[in-house]
Write an enzyme that holds these catalytic residues in place. Sequence first.
Site, short mmCIF file in Angstrom:
data_model
loop_
_atom_site.label_atom_id
_atom_site.label_comp_id
_atom_site.label_asym_id
_atom_site.label_seq_id
_atom_site.Cartn_x
_atom_site.Cartn_y
_atom_site.Cartn_z
N TYR A 79 3.11 -2.70 17.82
CA TYR A 79 3.95 -3.50 16.91
C TYR A 79 4.29 -4.85 17.55
O TYR A 79 4.06 -5.90 16.96
CB TYR A 79 5.23 -2.71 16.62
CG TYR A 79 6.20 -3.37 15.67
CD1 TYR A 79 5.92 -3.49 14.31
CD2 TYR A 79 7.43 -3.85 16.13
CE1 TYR A 79 6.84 -4.07 13.44
CE2 TYR A 79 8.35 -4.43 15.26
CZ TYR A 79 8.04 -4.55 13.91
OH TYR A 79 8.96 -5.12 13.05
N TYR A 118 -3.25 -21.75 12.81
CA TYR A 118 -3.65 -22.23 11.47
C TYR A 118 -2.86 -23.49 11.11
O TYR A 118 -3.38 -24.38 10.43
CB TYR A 118 -3.39 -21.14 10.40
CG TYR A 118 -4.58 -20.23 10.15
CD1 TYR A 118 -4.90 -19.22 11.04
CD2 TYR A 118 -5.36 -20.38 9.01
CE1 TYR A 118 -5.98 -18.37 10.81
CE2 TYR A 118 -6.44 -19.54 8.76
CZ TYR A 118 -6.74 -18.54 9.67
OH TYR A 118 -7.82 -17.71 9.42
N ILE A 138 -7.86 -10.44 -0.14
CA ILE A 138 -7.59 -10.44 -1.59
C ILE A 138 -7.50 -11.90 -2.02
O ILE A 138 -7.05 -12.75 -1.25
CB ILE A 138 -6.30 -9.65 -1.92
CG1 ILE A 138 -6.10 -9.56 -3.43
CG2 ILE A 138 -5.07 -10.24 -1.24
CD1 ILE A 138 -5.05 -8.54 -3.86
N ASN A 196 0.84 -1.22 0.00
CA ASN A 196 0.00 0.00 0.00
C ASN A 196 0.87 1.27 0.00
O ASN A 196 0.35 2.37 0.10
CB ASN A 196 -0.97 0.01 1.20
CG ASN A 196 -0.26 0.24 2.52
OD1 ASN A 196 0.96 0.22 2.60
ND2 ASN A 196 -1.03 0.46 3.57
P1 NAD Z 1 9.50 -1.30 5.35
O1 NAD Z 1 8.68 -0.31 6.09
O2 NAD Z 1 10.50 -0.81 4.37
O3 NAD Z 1 8.58 -2.35 4.59
C1 NAD Z 1 7.26 -2.64 4.96
C2 NAD Z 1 6.39 -2.57 3.72
O4 NAD Z 1 5.05 -2.92 4.08
C3 NAD Z 1 6.34 -1.16 3.12
O5 NAD Z 1 6.55 -1.21 1.73
C4 NAD Z 1 4.93 -0.67 3.46
O6 NAD Z 1 4.43 0.27 2.53
C5 NAD Z 1 4.16 -1.98 3.46
N1 NAD Z 1 2.92 -1.94 4.26
C6 NAD Z 1 2.75 -1.43 5.51
N2 NAD Z 1 1.47 -1.58 5.91
C7 NAD Z 1 0.83 -2.20 4.87
C8 NAD Z 1 -0.52 -2.63 4.68
N3 NAD Z 1 -1.47 -2.43 5.61
N4 NAD Z 1 -0.84 -3.22 3.50
C9 NAD Z 1 0.10 -3.40 2.53
N5 NAD Z 1 1.38 -3.01 2.67
C10 NAD Z 1 1.74 -2.43 3.83
O7 NAD Z 1 10.21 -2.23 6.47
P2 NAD Z 1 11.20 -3.46 6.32
O8 NAD Z 1 12.36 -3.18 7.20
O9 NAD Z 1 11.40 -3.82 4.91
O10 NAD Z 1 10.36 -4.60 7.05
C11 NAD Z 1 9.71 -5.64 6.35
C12 NAD Z 1 9.14 -6.64 7.34
O11 NAD Z 1 10.21 -7.21 8.12
C13 NAD Z 1 8.15 -6.03 8.34
O12 NAD Z 1 7.10 -6.93 8.54
C14 NAD Z 1 8.97 -5.88 9.61
O13 NAD Z 1 8.16 -5.96 10.75
C15 NAD Z 1 9.92 -7.06 9.50
N6 NAD Z 1 11.15 -6.80 10.27
C16 NAD Z 1 12.10 -5.94 9.79
C17 NAD Z 1 13.23 -5.69 10.56
C18 NAD Z 1 14.32 -4.77 10.09
O14 NAD Z 1 15.26 -4.52 10.86
N7 NAD Z 1 14.31 -4.27 8.89
C19 NAD Z 1 13.36 -6.29 11.83
C20 NAD Z 1 12.35 -7.14 12.27
C21 NAD Z 1 11.25 -7.39 11.48
#
Ligand code: NAD
Length: 325
Positions: free
Chosen positions: A147, A161, A65, A36
Amino acid sequence: MTSLKRILVTGGAGFLGSYLCEKLLEQGHDVICLDNFFTSQKSNVLHLLGNRNFELIRHDVTIPIFLEVDQVYNLACPAAPGHYQFNPIKTMKTSVLGAIHVLGMAKRCHARVLQASTSEIYGDPEVHPQTESYRGCVNTLGPRACYDEGKRAAETLFMDYHRANNVDIRLVRIFNTYGPRMHPYDGRVISNFIRQALTNEDITLFGDGSQTRSFCYRDDLIDVMIRMMNHEEEGFVGPVNIGNPHEFTIRELAELVVELTGSKSQIVCKPLPQDDPTQRRPDITLAKEHLHWEPQIQLREGLQKTIDWFRSIRLSDYRPPTPRY
Ligand code: NAD
Ligand code: UDP
């Protein structure tokens, strides 16, 4: 050789998701990127749009979806504190409803689904380093809870699940990861410090900088995420910690960024945010034993690559997703 698959990546335009899409396309798979664009920009996937195996869908995971896929990587969720605290109720909905929707899809399609969980499920840990058996110490009422608790609930849904409906799941707990394509205004420590250093602004050290984190370079992280998705071992679905076990204080990180950028920035102390975890380091024994993986790129090398990328972009091309960074 893995067989070619139709793969959905939710959050596929984000920092980690866009690189994951790229790697899956390189392996020849059909990739559907769903996002999104709350915390990302189309520029992250612009270079993939010409690939005939790539499809981009603008959609919010809180809404169901219907797609036909073989695998789902569920990454959609704001990940930086300033982003997920901006609209905490939406953050919780994204984790919980997003999980229910991808799990329902996986159940219908007999697809395998991987959840991008997080070290945040350990909260401010009393056990160090953190093993997967540690149950965590999260303040359910604090500003990080939307979060942390959303991700904990998502893990519960994945397990239920799996047990109740036989859905084929994988759970990975990601520790702090950094690299090219981080949003320069995401407010996370590495993007803040590099941006501040390159523009010779003050480097904002929260608290006295004695809190620790362990930073994993993006390429190592995506490598193990794909390994876990394709790992076939009866009974091993995770959770598995993925991250780099080398631990640094945030002050050490600030000093290293100043050194590597040759910046004139001053390091200045700012108040420590509420519930900021004091220490964090993954125990990656399970990943080593089961996935034969450990990180290859250490902080100095990874930071240099990230700094090079930050130097190559125009900050004015990026819009801060939320006011706090
Ligand atoms: P990011 O914010 O760059 O990526 C998250 C993506 O999800 C974004 O493109 C955002 O637009 C999209 N998004 C958010 N809400 C949404 C929704 N309701 N519907 C559709 N899209 C949505 O962050 P990232 O670092 O790439 O993280 C990706 C995943 O990895 C996340 O789930 C995060 O919790 C997890 N994670 C990341 C880290 C890190 O250090 N980067 C650590 C732990 C967990
Ligand atoms: N931090 C900091 N200055 C900043 C941004 C973050 O000192 O400009 C600190 C923050 O307080 C935390 C650590 O760096 O202790 C990592 O913060 P980040 O937001 O990157 O991730 P998380 O706290 O979720 O691990």
